[in-house]
Design a protein around this motif. Structure first.
Motif, mmCIF file in Angstrom:
data_model
loop_
_atom_site.group_PDB
_atom_site.id
_atom_site.type_symbol
_atom_site.label_atom_id
_atom_site.label_comp_id
_atom_site.label_asym_id
_atom_site.label_seq_id
_atom_site.Cartn_x
_atom_site.Cartn_y
_atom_site.Cartn_z
ATOM 1 N N ARG A 1 0.905 -1.106 -0.178
ATOM 2 C CA ARG A 1 -0.125 -0.021 -0.057
ATOM 3 C C ARG A 1 0.661 1.289 -0.039
ATOM 4 O O ARG A 1 0.585 2.395 -0.962
ATOM 5 C CB ARG A 1 -1.022 0.090 1.150
ATOM 6 N N ASN A 2 1.934 1.395 0.803
ATOM 7 C CA ASN A 2 2.754 2.338 0.994
ATOM 8 C C ASN A 2 3.330 2.556 -0.352
ATOM 9 O O ASN A 2 3.687 3.670 -0.771
ATOM 10 C CB ASN A 2 3.881 2.277 2.262
ATOM 11 N N TYR A 3 3.849 1.759 -0.876
ATOM 12 C CA TYR A 3 4.707 1.534 -2.319
ATOM 13 C C TYR A 3 3.741 2.369 -3.289
ATOM 14 O O TYR A 3 4.117 3.421 -4.253
ATOM 15 C CB TYR A 3 5.235 0.361 -2.494
ATOM 16 N N LEU A 4 2.663 1.910 -3.220
ATOM 17 C CA LEU A 4 1.628 2.332 -4.472
ATOM 18 C C LEU A 4 1.134 3.947 -4.181
ATOM 19 O O LEU A 4 1.026 4.496 -4.913
ATOM 20 C CB LEU A 4 0.153 1.429 -4.533
ATOM 21 N N VAL A 5 1.225 3.990 -2.880
ATOM 22 C CA VAL A 5 0.890 5.379 -2.512
ATOM 23 C C VAL A 5 2.010 6.374 -2.862
ATOM 24 O O VAL A 5 2.030 7.579 -3.507
ATOM 25 C CB VAL A 5 0.374 5.624 -0.901
ATOM 26 N N LYS A 6 3.269 5.957 -2.516
ATOM 27 C CA LYS A 6 4.158 6.789 -2.905
ATOM 28 C C LYS A 6 4.587 6.829 -4.526
ATOM 29 O O LYS A 6 4.745 8.003 -4.777
ATOM 30 C CB LYS A 6 5.525 5.884 -2.284
ATOM 31 N N MET A 7 3.976 6.058 -5.114
ATOM 32 C CA MET A 7 4.427 6.062 -6.617
ATOM 33 C C MET A 7 3.053 6.758 -7.389
ATOM 34 O O MET A 7 3.109 7.093 -8.500
ATOM 35 C CB MET A 7 4.482 4.551 -7.319
ATOM 36 N N MET B 1 0.050 5.526 -7.539
ATOM 37 C CA MET B 1 -0.714 4.456 -8.475
ATOM 38 C C MET B 1 -2.008 4.388 -7.626
ATOM 39 O O MET B 1 -2.232 3.377 -7.154
ATOM 40 C CB MET B 1 -0.015 3.182 -8.838
ATOM 41 N N LYS B 2 -2.798 5.036 -7.934
ATOM 42 C CA LYS B 2 -4.078 5.086 -6.931
ATOM 43 C C LYS B 2 -5.107 4.159 -7.428
ATOM 44 O O LYS B 2 -5.770 3.445 -6.914
ATOM 45 C CB LYS B 2 -4.933 6.419 -7.143
ATOM 46 N N ARG B 3 -5.144 3.974 -8.877
ATOM 47 C CA ARG B 3 -6.250 2.839 -9.495
ATOM 48 C C ARG B 3 -5.540 1.343 -8.969
ATOM 49 O O ARG B 3 -6.328 0.642 -8.527
ATOM 50 C CB ARG B 3 -6.196 2.929 -11.116
ATOM 51 N N THR B 4 -4.405 1.282 -9.038
ATOM 52 C CA THR B 4 -3.881 -0.009 -8.604
ATOM 53 C C THR B 4 -4.072 -0.307 -7.289
ATOM 54 O O THR B 4 -4.468 -1.406 -7.031
ATOM 55 C CB THR B 4 -2.212 -0.102 -9.139
ATOM 56 N N LEU B 5 -4.121 0.795 -6.628
ATOM 57 C CA LEU B 5 -4.120 0.792 -5.007
ATOM 58 C C LEU B 5 -5.545 0.301 -4.725
ATOM 59 O O LEU B 5 -6.005 -0.646 -4.071
ATOM 60 C CB LEU B 5 -3.682 1.951 -4.263
#
Length: 615
Positions: free
Chosen positions: A91-97, A99-103
């Motif tokens: 989750r943190n990685y997706l937030v950092k990048m 990538m909201k749809r993937t999250l």
């Protein structure tokens, strides 16, 4: 305890991670926690209670706690930290990048599996420490890079500043070299000018001596011309009045040459009378001719003469003499020590000054150029006075003598000795044959210049006699004393005719106005009094204190009165309105003030050795 999960977005210092925060027991919320029972696994059965068993149980619990919980320190208080699990890491990685749809897809599928029970908790592992350390190192690297960039910028600016300072240093170094070169060149020029001036110095000294000689000769010729003119006038008037009165001899015209006069002074002839120290008896005073007379004694003129300068004085009355009109026009250093007195030439714009440096000098005004210098006294000079002919000067001194100086011969021609203490002032009779002096010995004396002896001694004051002056064209003398009184004397008889009382302190100076009907006097507390001679009373009193007043002087028209004050100022008093003002220029005490013949100039001298000319 209750657990709370938080997900924070990436900050400047790096991303935040999902953590399980333990709430301490002293929480301020209103939640009621259930009591936790003692874990049965940690309990020790009866019969097994020994030291080894207890230590082992504690060690097992500690190892289990270290595997599940890590503590991180906060600047304020310690906060327990649980290692991040894989799902939180994702989750943190997706937030950092970003990538909201993937999250969103990951969150949806993750919670569906948990809800359906397909997610096995034993397979949920923690993120390896290497990833966490990599992120921490990555954040530190970014911070270091930012610091490096800032340091690069600071180093670049410092380099530019250094280059700028080096340029300024080089510029100032060049300017300094140029200034040093100019200085050396100016020093060389000054040395050349000094050598050049030294070659002309003898010629300049010779020219200056010639100039002084020419000025002296010019003044002497002018004096001789005035003397001849006055002699012609006297002869003319004597021819007209020969039937009414005898002719008085000219001033200082002795039958013998100066060498014989000095011999007579040192060795009196047999039968000659010594200086008079006693007041004559009443019978002798009734007829002075009954006294034994010196062959060269002069006769006092009649007291009925009229002042011939009164018409000129009335003409000067139109001059607007007010204190507001006077301003400093010229100043010059007259003596190296205090100037004690100023005296004005009877007809010319020449002023004489006496000083504590034992010198007297003649000055041309208003230019302020020195004409002549005389020395001969052995102590400080207290005052000076011009002879009516303008060719002689009388001086008084701390050496208790009165000296008469001849401008034509440039030396002292007569020294009068008889006072036992310092002499303060002297005044010539308008006929030129007599001079009066006053002294610290409480007496005043009248001297005959032709017989070179004291004609009478005026006794009556009980303290130092500070000033003396003849009423113009009369035989009346005015004295003031430290005994707080003023006295009028008959110079022929040597008797006091009138005494003025009113001062409360030592009287320093007294003077007649031009018409002779008013007397001005000042004392040591700055009080100035105007006296009516006819009514023998003080008309008015002006307080210029608290500083002492040293001298007073009437303007020719009698409308203004100048006062020399100890506070370094000249006090100006308008006689009609008694308006008081001050002229300030001296650095020290003002000792003497005097007006010129027309009242256009006022001269002041003080302890600073300077003479100021006000116009």
């Amino acid at each position: 305890m209750a657990a709370r999960y938080e997900i924070a977005e990436e900050s400047v210092d790096g991303p935040f991670y999902l953590e399980k925060v333990l709430i301490p027991e002293d929480s301020e919320d209103d939640y009621i926690y259930d009591e936790v029972t003692v874990d049965d696994e940690l309990s020790i059965t009866e019969g097994e209670e020994d030291l080894e068993t207890a230590v082992k149980a504690v060690r097992d619990q500690t190892e289990a706690t270290e595997c599940t919980t890590q503590w991180v320190s906060s600047p304020k208080h310690p906060v327990p930290k649980i290692p991040e699990v894989v799902d939180d890491f994702i989750r943190n990685y997706l937030v950092k990048m970003g990538m909201k749809r993937t999250l969103d897809c990951f969150q949806t599928e993750w919670f569906e599996m948990i809800h359906k029970g397909k997610m096995k908790a034993d397979r949920m592992e923690f993120v390896p420490d290497a990833y966490t350390h990599n992120q921490i190192l990555d954040n530190e690297l970014k911070n270091i890079q930012r610091e490096r960039d800032s340091y690069k910028q600071a180093a670049f600016e410092a380099g530019e500043t250094i280059v700028k300072l080096q340029r300024e240093r080089d510029f100032h170094r060049m300017q300094h070299k140029r200034v040093v070169q100019e200085k050396n060149r100016l020093i060389e020029d000054i040395k050349k000018l000094k050598k050049h001036y030294a070659s002309y110095e003898p010629a300049l000294r010779q020219l200056n001596e010639k100039y002084q000689t020419a000025v002296r000769q010019k003044m002497l010729v002018s004096l001789e011309r005035d003397r001849a003119f006055s002699q012609v006038q006297n002869l003319d008037s004597s021819l007209r009045t020969a039937h009414s009165s005898p002719v008085t001899r000219p001033a200082l015209k002795a039958a013998n040459p100066p060498q014989e006069r000095e011999k007579i002074q040192k060795s009196p002839q047999k039968g000659a009378h010594p200086p008079c120290d006693n007041i004559a008896s009443y019978d002798a005073l009734k007829d002075p001719n009954k006294n034994t007379k010196h062959p060269k004694d002069s006769e006092f003129p009649a007291s009925t003469r009229v002042n011939p300068y009164l018409p000129q004085i009335k003409a000067f009355s139109s001059v607007n003499t007010k204190s507001a009109n006077f301003s400093l026009s010229k100043s010059f250093k007259a003596h190296t020590m205090a100037v004690s007195f100023l005296a004005l030439h009877p007809r010319k714009m020449i002023v004489a000054s006496s000083s504590d440096d034992q010198l007297w000098r003649l000055w041309g005004i208003p230019e302020g150029e020195m004409i002549m210098t005389g020395e001969g006294h052995t102590d400080w000079l207290s005052s000076c006075s011009f002879h009516p002919s303008g060719g002689f000067l009388g001086t008084t001194s701390g050496d208790a003598t009165v000296k008469i100086w001849d401008f034509a011969q440039g030396r002292c021609v007569l020294s009068l000795e008889g006072h036992i203490h310092a002499t303060w002032a002297c005044s010539f009779h308008s006929c030129g044959d007599f001079v009066a002096s006053c002294s610290m010995d409480n007496t005043a004396k009248v001297w005959d210049l032709n017989s070179e002896r004291c004609r009478c001694t005026l006794r009556g004051h009980v303290d130092s006699v500070n000033s003396i002056s003849f009423l113009p064209f009369s035989n009346i003398l005015l004295t003031c004393s430290a005994d707080k009184t003023l006295s009028l004397w008959d110079a022929r008889a040597g008797l006091c005719a009138q005494t003025f009382y009113g001062h409360k302190h030592s009287c320093n100076y007294a003077v007649f106005n031009a018409t002779g009907d008013t007397i001005a006097s000042c004392d040591s507390f700055g009080v100035v009094k105007l006296w009516d001679v006819r009514s023998v009373s003080a008309m008015v009193s002006i307080d210029t204190g608290p500083h002492p007043s040293n001298q007073v002087a009437f303007s020719p028209n009698g409308r203004m009165l100048a006062v020399a004050s100890n506070d370094g100022s000249v006090k100006m008093v308008e006689v009609a309105s008694l308006y008081l003002s001050s002229l300030i220029a001296h650095d020290e005490t003002v000792q003497s003030v005097i007006f010129d013949h027309k009242g256009e100039y006022l001269l002041s001298a003080g302890s600073d050795g300077a003479i100021h000319i006000w116009s």
